[in-house]
Motif scaffolding. Structure first.
Motif, short mmCIF file in Angstrom:
data_model
loop_
_atom_site.label_atom_id
_atom_site.label_comp_id
_atom_site.label_asym_id
_atom_site.label_seq_id
_atom_site.Cartn_x
_atom_site.Cartn_y
_atom_site.Cartn_z
N ALA A 2 12.26 -13.14 25.95
CA ALA A 2 13.24 -13.54 24.96
C ALA A 2 12.89 -14.89 24.35
CB ALA A 2 14.61 -13.62 25.61
N VAL A 3 13.09 -14.97 23.04
CA VAL A 3 12.81 -16.21 22.32
C VAL A 3 14.11 -16.69 21.71
CG1 VAL A 3 11.51 -17.23 20.42
CG2 VAL A 3 10.48 -15.43 21.81
N PRO A 4 14.45 -17.97 21.85
CA PRO A 4 15.70 -18.45 21.26
C PRO A 4 15.64 -18.41 19.73
CG PRO A 4 14.52 -20.23 22.36
CD PRO A 4 13.77 -18.98 22.63
N LYS A 5 16.79 -18.10 19.13
CA LYS A 5 16.86 -18.04 17.67
C LYS A 5 16.91 -19.45 17.10
CE LYS A 5 19.31 -13.69 17.57
NZ LYS A 5 20.52 -13.00 17.19
N LYS A 6 16.53 -19.55 15.81
CA LYS A 6 16.60 -20.84 15.14
C LYS A 6 18.06 -21.18 14.87
CE LYS A 6 12.11 -21.09 13.03
NZ LYS A 6 11.35 -21.30 11.80
N ARG A 7 18.34 -22.44 14.89
CA ARG A 7 19.69 -22.92 14.69
C ARG A 7 20.06 -22.87 13.20
NH1 ARG A 7 22.74 -27.19 17.76
NH2 ARG A 7 24.25 -27.98 16.27
#
Length: 54
Positions: A2-7
């Motif tokens: 999993a990769v965190p989404k951009k803010r």
């Protein structure tokens, strides 16, 4: 993995919120206008029945 989404930027968030609130304000204004016309007896786009018994 999993990769965190951009803010989301603050301006984009505020813009979306403003659009949402503007739509809600417009609908509330239409509802208030319709209610006033019904109370005055000038409603042409709203069909309702009067209970003369009460």
């Amino acid at each position: 993995m999993a990769v965190p989404k951009k803010r989301t930027s603050k301006s984009k968030k505020n813009s979306r919120k403003a659009t949402w609130k503007k739509k809600a304000d417009k609908e509330a204004q239409k509802a208030l206008s319709l209610a006033k016309s019904v109370l005055r007896g000038q409603a042409s786009s709203f069909i309702y029945t009067l209970n003369e018994d009460e």
